[in-house]
Write a protein that holds these residues in place. Sequence first.
Motif, PDB file in Angstrom:
ATOM      1  N   PHE A  15      -5.548   9.515   0.616  1.00  0.00           N
ATOM      2  CA  PHE A  15      -5.433   8.244   0.808  1.00  0.00           C
ATOM      3  C   PHE A  15      -6.656   7.829   1.107  1.00  0.00           C
ATOM      4  CE2 PHE A  15      -4.882   4.515   4.088  1.00  0.00           C
ATOM      5  CZ  PHE A  15      -4.402   3.641   3.252  1.00  0.00           C
ATOM      6  N   GLU A  21      -8.210   7.025  -2.335  1.00  0.00           N
ATOM      7  CA  GLU A  21      -7.378   5.782  -2.805  1.00  0.00           C
ATOM      8  C   GLU A  21      -8.370   4.508  -2.165  1.00  0.00           C
ATOM      9  OE1 GLU A  21      -5.248   2.599  -4.503  1.00  0.00           O
ATOM     10  OE2 GLU A  21      -5.566   4.646  -4.988  1.00  0.00           O
ATOM     11  N   TYR A  43       1.451   8.854  -0.483  1.00  0.00           N
ATOM     12  CA  TYR A  43       0.878   9.987   0.045  1.00  0.00           C
ATOM     13  C   TYR A  43       0.997  10.733   1.237  1.00  0.00           C
ATOM     14  CZ  TYR A  43      -2.623   6.787  -2.517  1.00  0.00           C
ATOM     15  OH  TYR A  43      -2.995   6.063  -3.432  1.00  0.00           O
ATOM     16  N   ILE A  69      -4.395   6.035  11.020  1.00  0.00           N
ATOM     17  CA  ILE A  69      -3.465   6.969   9.819  1.00  0.00           C
ATOM     18  C   ILE A  69      -3.386   8.363  10.598  1.00  0.00           C
ATOM     19  CG2 ILE A  69      -3.357   7.798   7.599  1.00  0.00           C
ATOM     20  CD1 ILE A  69      -3.760   4.861   7.609  1.00  0.00           C
ATOM     21  N   LEU A  77       0.702  -1.294   0.010  1.00  0.00           N
ATOM     22  CA  LEU A  77      -0.037  -0.102   0.027  1.00  0.00           C
ATOM     23  C   LEU A  77       0.961   1.264  -0.040  1.00  0.00           C
ATOM     24  CD1 LEU A  77      -2.563  -1.122   2.685  1.00  0.00           C
ATOM     25  CD2 LEU A  77      -2.700  -1.181   0.122  1.00  0.00           C
ATOM     26  N   PRO A  86       1.498   3.797   1.962  1.00  0.00           N
ATOM     27  CA  PRO A  86       1.127   5.231   1.947  1.00  0.00           C
ATOM     28  C   PRO A  86       1.791   6.508   2.324  1.00  0.00           C
ATOM     29  CG  PRO A  86       0.495   3.903   4.040  1.00  0.00           C
ATOM     30  CD  PRO A  86       1.018   3.091   3.102  1.00  0.00           C
TER      31      PRO A  86
END
Length: 221
Positions: free
Chosen positions: A214, A217, A173, A204, A167, A169
Motif C-alpha cells: 500500500f 501505491e 492489498y 493502516i 482506494l 486497500p
Amino acid sequence: MKRGQYAVIGLGRFGSSLAKELVDLGYEVLGIDRDEEAVDEMSDQLTHAVVADATDEEVIRSLGIRNFDCAVVAIGDDMQASILTAILLKDIGVKTVVAKALSELHGKVLTKVGVDRVIYPERDMGIRVAHQLVSPNLLDIIELSSEYSIAEIAVPKRMSGRTLEDLNPRARYGCSVVAINKKTGIVIAPTAHDVVEEKDVMVIIGTNEQIESFEHEVNRR
C-alpha cells in the motif's frame, strides 16, 4: 481508582525517557539505578527514585516491586545485570516484566528466562527511520508482532477527494484503514463512503507485506 504502578530499572536515556512519559500519562513510577547521579537527576520527576542494585534479591523485595503492575528492565550495557534482574523479577512474582534487549541473542535469553515482552529500542527506531526515509508519506510505523504492523500514512495530493471505496486497500492489498486523522478530528472505523483529503493521515493495520504494498501505491507518482 488506583493508578497503575511501574518500576523502571535503569535510568539511562531510554529508561529515564520511558519513566518520565509514564508519569506524564498519570502513572506512579519507581525509578531504580545504581548510579546516584542518575537517580538524583530523576528524583524530582518520578513518584520515587532510589539508588539500588537490582540484582540483589533482598533489596528488590524490600522495595515491594512484587506488587507493581509492571517492571521494566532498561539497564544499559550490562547484559549480565539485565538478565539477572529479569530472572529475579520473575522469581519474586512481578505480574509483567518487560526488558530492553541489546541484541537478538540478548533478547532470546530474556525470552528463555520468562520475560513477558522484549523490546529493541535501537533496532525498532532504525527500522522506523529507514521506512520514513524511503517513503516520504509514511509518518510512523509500529510493529505489533513479527508479521503485523500499524502505520500512519499521509494522503498524497493525487488521492485527495477519493473515498475509501475508491482506494479499496482491503480488497487490493489486504490491509485495513482503521482511522483517518483529519484537521477537523479523528474518524474512527471509517466507512467505505468516507473521503480522504490531501494531508489527512490514514491509520493502516495489516501484515508488513500488505502495508509495504500500500505504501508503494501511495508513493507512486
